[in-house]
Structure formats: C-alpha cells, structure tokens
Design an enzyme around this catalytic site. Structure first.
Site, PDB file in Angstrom:
ATOM      1  N   ALA A 149       0.773  -1.158   0.072  1.00 17.93           N
ATOM      2  CA  ALA A 149      -0.020  -0.129   0.097  1.00 17.93           C
ATOM      3  C   ALA A 149       0.884   1.207   0.066  1.00 17.93           C
ATOM      4  O   ALA A 149       0.411   2.168  -0.981  1.00 17.93           O
ATOM      5  CB  ALA A 149      -0.942  -0.191   1.102  1.00 17.93           C
ATOM      6  N   GLN A 154       4.372 -13.241  -1.914  1.00 13.98           N
ATOM      7  CA  GLN A 154       4.954 -12.076  -1.232  1.00 13.98           C
ATOM      8  C   GLN A 154       5.820 -12.405  -0.138  1.00 13.98           C
ATOM      9  O   GLN A 154       6.861 -12.025   0.061  1.00 13.98           O
ATOM     10  CB  GLN A 154       4.055 -11.076  -0.946  1.00 13.98           C
ATOM     11  CG  GLN A 154       3.446 -10.345  -2.147  1.00 13.98           C
ATOM     12  CD  GLN A 154       2.125 -11.102  -2.138  1.00 13.98           C
ATOM     13  OE1 GLN A 154       1.848 -12.299  -2.010  1.00 13.98           O
ATOM     14  NE2 GLN A 154       1.129 -10.182  -2.810  1.00 13.98           N
ATOM     15  N   ASP A 193      -3.827  -2.474   4.006  1.00 15.94           N
ATOM     16  CA  ASP A 193      -4.088  -1.747   2.619  1.00 15.94           C
ATOM     17  C   ASP A 193      -5.173  -0.659   2.944  1.00 15.94           C
ATOM     18  O   ASP A 193      -5.017   0.232   2.385  1.00 15.94           O
ATOM     19  CB  ASP A 193      -4.845  -2.734   1.541  1.00 15.94           C
ATOM     20  CG  ASP A 193      -3.219  -3.297   0.973  1.00 15.94           C
ATOM     21  OD1 ASP A 193      -2.850  -4.450   1.842  1.00 15.94           O
ATOM     22  OD2 ASP A 193      -2.982  -3.035   0.010  1.00 15.94           O
ATOM     23  N   ASN A 240      -6.353  -6.250   4.380  1.00 16.39           N
ATOM     24  CA  ASN A 240      -4.768  -6.729   4.225  1.00 16.39           C
ATOM     25  C   ASN A 240      -4.856  -7.964   3.190  1.00 16.39           C
ATOM     26  O   ASN A 240      -5.976  -8.523   3.295  1.00 16.39           O
ATOM     27  CB  ASN A 240      -4.133  -6.890   5.626  1.00 16.39           C
ATOM     28  CG  ASN A 240      -2.500  -6.988   5.491  1.00 16.39           C
ATOM     29  OD1 ASN A 240      -2.029  -6.141   4.706  1.00 16.39           O
ATOM     30  ND2 ASN A 240      -1.790  -7.924   5.968  1.00 16.39           N
ATOM     31  N   LYS A 241      -3.682  -8.465   3.154  1.00 15.10           N
ATOM     32  CA  LYS A 241      -3.574  -9.433   2.210  1.00 15.10           C
ATOM     33  C   LYS A 241      -4.282 -10.685   2.564  1.00 15.10           C
ATOM     34  O   LYS A 241      -4.445 -10.822   3.916  1.00 15.10           O
ATOM     35  CB  LYS A 241      -2.178  -9.996   2.284  1.00 15.10           C
ATOM     36  CG  LYS A 241      -1.676 -11.053   1.484  1.00 15.10           C
ATOM     37  CD  LYS A 241      -2.131 -11.244   0.110  1.00 15.10           C
ATOM     38  CE  LYS A 241      -1.626  -9.750  -0.788  1.00 15.10           C
ATOM     39  NZ  LYS A 241      -2.241  -9.724  -2.084  1.00 15.10           N
TER      40      LYS A 241
HETATM   41  O1  MRU Z   1      -1.286  -7.461  -3.152  1.00 13.12           O
HETATM   42  P1  MRU Z   1      -0.017  -6.712  -2.508  1.00 13.12           P
HETATM   43  O2  MRU Z   1       1.230  -7.544  -2.664  1.00 13.12           O
HETATM   44  O3  MRU Z   1      -0.027  -5.466  -2.928  1.00 13.12           O
HETATM   45  O4  MRU Z   1      -0.559  -6.766  -0.987  1.00 13.12           O
HETATM   46  C1  MRU Z   1       0.242  -6.203  -0.007  1.00 13.12           C
HETATM   47  C2  MRU Z   1      -0.384  -6.272   1.385  1.00 13.12           C
HETATM   48  O5  MRU Z   1      -1.469  -6.600   1.768  1.00 13.12           O
HETATM   49  C3  MRU Z   1       0.705  -5.792   2.462  1.00 13.12           C
HETATM   50  O6  MRU Z   1       0.359  -6.559   3.691  1.00 13.12           O
HETATM   51  C4  MRU Z   1       0.186  -4.283   2.841  1.00 13.12           C
HETATM   52  O7  MRU Z   1       0.021  -3.640   1.728  1.00 13.12           O
HETATM   53  C5  MRU Z   1       1.002  -3.586   3.685  1.00 13.12           C
HETATM   54  S1  MRU Z   1       2.318  -3.045   2.950  1.00 13.12           S
HETATM   55  C6  MRU Z   1       3.348  -2.073   3.841  1.00 13.12           C
END
Ligand code: MRU
Length: 370
Positions: A63, A209, A250, A260-261
């Site tokens: 994010a 990730q 996010d 969040n993810k």
């Molecule tokens: O799909 P992504 O890789 O963009 O998802 C990212 C996440 O869910 C992170 O945990 C979130 O953005 C926090 S990043 C500091």
C-alpha cells in the site's frame, strides 16, 4: 563475542538499504518484484500508463509503495499532457489521476496520493510551475513515507516480545514502502533495539510475497527467520512457538476494521483462539476515515490463473474454476493495537485513529501511547 552481538551490528550498521522506487530525469525506476528473489532488475518508464500496468502486474506492490508510485505517475502524466488552457490541463490531469487511483482498488494510498497531488496542481498558475510543484510534492511524499516507517518502527518495537515468536504475513518491508517497512519495520526496529525473538514469515499464497520478498529482505537484514506455509500458523500457535502476530494494512476503516492480504483475517481469528496479541502497523495514509467500517472496503479480485498455477507452471487440473480475492477484512475486535507514525492506537479505534489521523495532518499527537 556472543552470536547475538554480531547480529546486532550486522542489522544496524551493515545493512544495505533496499530502494524499490527511484525517480530520475523524468523516469520512474521500479525494482521488479515479480522477478525477485532470483533476479534484481529495475524497469524504467516515463509513461504513467506503463506505471499502471506495473502496479496491476505486481512489479510494485504494497500500500505505501503504491501511494508513492501513484504520486510519480501524476508527475509523469503532467509532463506529457498538452492542453490549450490551464483549465483544460487540470481537467486532463484529473482524468489521468482517476485512472491511476483506480489501478488497484483496495489500497487507499493510491487515491490518497492522487488527491494530494491534484490539490497541489490546483495551487499553481502557469504549467511549468505546476509541473515543478508536482515533482517536489511526490519527492516529499516519498520521504515522508520512509520517515513515517522509521518512526512507526520505534513506536511499535515495544509491543514485540523478548523471546517467543513473531509471525508476519505478506511483505511489508522496504519493498512495500518508500523504505524501512511497516510491520517488517517494527520487527526490524525491535531487532535493532536488541530484542531477540524468532521471526516466522508466511509464504502468502498465491503469489508468494512472503516466501519471495519477505525472506529476501530478512536475509539481507541479517534477522534470522523461518518460512512457513500459510496453513502452519495454527499448529505453531498451539505449540507455543508463535506468540504474537503483526501485519501491515491496505486500508483501515474509521472503526479499525482492516483490509490486508488474503489470509490475515484467518491469522487474527487463530491468534484470538490462542490468546495471542494481533497487531497492525500502517501509516496514517492507510487510514480511510471516509469509510465507517470494513463493509465499505472494496476487495480486489485478481485473475484466477494466480491460483491455478504459479508463474508459467499450471498446478491445478484443467477445467477447474478458482476464486482469487486478494485481500480480506479483519474486524477491529480482533486487533489489539494499530501502530502508526503517530503512536500506538488502541480500541476504541473510532476515537484513537481519528486522533492519529488529525495529528498526522499537523495537529498534536494526543491520547496515543508512544
Ligand atoms: O497484493 P499486495 O502485495 O500489494 O498486498 C500487500 C499487502 O497486503 C501488504 O500487507 C500491505 O500492503 C501492507 S504493505 C506495507
């Protein structure tokens, strides 16, 4: 010398800072996160639509990082818009801004950054002045995000245990931000402060990730960590090896519900079942006070091919259908604290997050733990 002592030196002094986003000579450079950890390559472009494609392909993700690239995408759009009048220029810039803000729907930081950039564009008269001010604003936003992460790390480090095991999900480090990281930044700050605990990182299905990016960062930081499959978290909480969970966010609604993810909600429920603290770390730019609760947060649904295979390799049977929601929402009652650059917010979040956001807009940091 004790093993721990040499590790502290490695973490705080010798660590090469990871720089995922660069801007030079009108071009944005992105460390391509789809080819990590096997290959470190930077892709350069001066085309804001190419930036949108990179965002959608996850070459850059996380994010806060998305907020930074959204700001530079506005700079690049402004460089290339030719318009007969200032009004026409601003109208086309708003259209480009809407395209950029909608590149991925869940992370609020993209829309937040575009809005901030458009406000700056409106303040200036002639086009060279607008373009110059936009570049300064994007650079300021990038620096502010890195500074916020370092401050957040200091605020959150005290929450992490001495001993025990800290689980994190997805990637929330330097790659996902302008630098240092959010949840991974808190883990890093605690380590730099001398705390010792075991770090567990989930793989983070489907695009890994955690396995590809978080492990890569932790190895460079010199912080020993253990990679687990997402579904091992329950077993390790029950055995007492995981004693705390910290993730990024996010988008955080006004009541503290946090997107969040995908998989974060399941970890929060497991943590509650085992009596373990569950923390969120995110800058106030991720708090969306315009949305009352998690029900209003848009959830990105990505292509099913990410679930039926990995990269070019098909893993699922041909003919099967698949769902790929990329995020979930953890209700606020599962969250013990939200760490921002303003301090540690505790329930009720409708009050404490409001204070944190207002403090971030230049008010005083009141009513928050430090
Ligand atoms: O799909 P992504 O890789 O963009 O998802 C990212 C996440 O869910 C992170 O945990 C979130 O953005 C926090 S990043 C500091």
């Amino acid at each position: 010398m004790a093993e721990g002592a040499s590790t502290i030196r490695h973490v705080s002094e010798n660590m090469p800072e990871i720089n995922a986003i660069s801007y030079a000579n009108g071009q944005l450079g992105l460390l391509d996160q789809t080819s990590l950890p096997a290959e470190s390559r930077v892709v350069w472009t001066n085309d804001y639509r190419e930036v949108i494609r990179s965002v959608q392909a996850l070459r850059v993700r996380g994010a806060p990082a998305l907020g930074v690239v959204a700001a530079y995408a506005v700079v690049m759009a402004a460089e290339h818009i030719e318009a007969p009048s200032r009004d026409e220029f601003l109208s086309r810039l708003r259209e480009a801004g809407a395209e950029i803000a909608n590149a991925r729907p869940t992370a609020v930081n993209m829309g937040w950054a575009v809005e901030r950039m458009l406000k700056v564009a409106n303040l200036h008269g002639d086009l060279p002045a607008v373009r110059a001010a936009l570049l300064v604003e994007a650079q300021t936003l990038q620096q502010e995000d890195e500074d916020a992460n370092r401050t957040m790390g200091g605020h959150g480090a005290g929450l992490l245990p001495e001993g025990g095991g800290v689980l994190t999900h997805c990637n929330t480090g330097a790659l996902a931000t302008a630098g240092y990281g959010t949840a991974l930044g808190v883990i890093r700050a605690a380590w730099e402060g001398g705390k010792r605990f075991n770090v567990f990182a989930t793989e983070t299905r489907p695009v890994m990730q955690g396995a590809r990016l978080t492990t890569w960062e932790l190895v460079q930081l010199g912080i020993p960590a253990t990679l687990i499959v997402d579904s091992a978290a329950g077993l390790l909480m029950r055995s007492g090896e995981i004693t705390c969970v910290i993730t990024g966010a996010d988008r955080i609604a006004a009541n503290g519900d946090t997107a969040n993810k995908i998989g974060t909600y399941a970890l929060a429920v497991l943590a509650r079942e085992h009596g373990l603290p569950f923390y969120i770390a995110a800058p106030t730019s991720t708090v969306d006070l315009s949305i009352a609760s998690g029900e209003g947060i848009p959830i990105e649904e990505r292509d099913a091919s990410e679930v039926t295979g990995f990269r070019e390799v098909r893993t699922a049977a041909e003919g099967i259908s698949a769902r790929n929601p990329a995020f979930d929402v953890t209700p606020c009652q599962y969250i013990h604290a939200v760490v921002t650059e303003q301090g540690v917010s505790r329930p009720p979040y409708s009050e404490s997050l409001d204070l944190a956001v207002r403090a971030g807009m230049g008010g005083r940091s009141v009513g928050l733990d430090d």
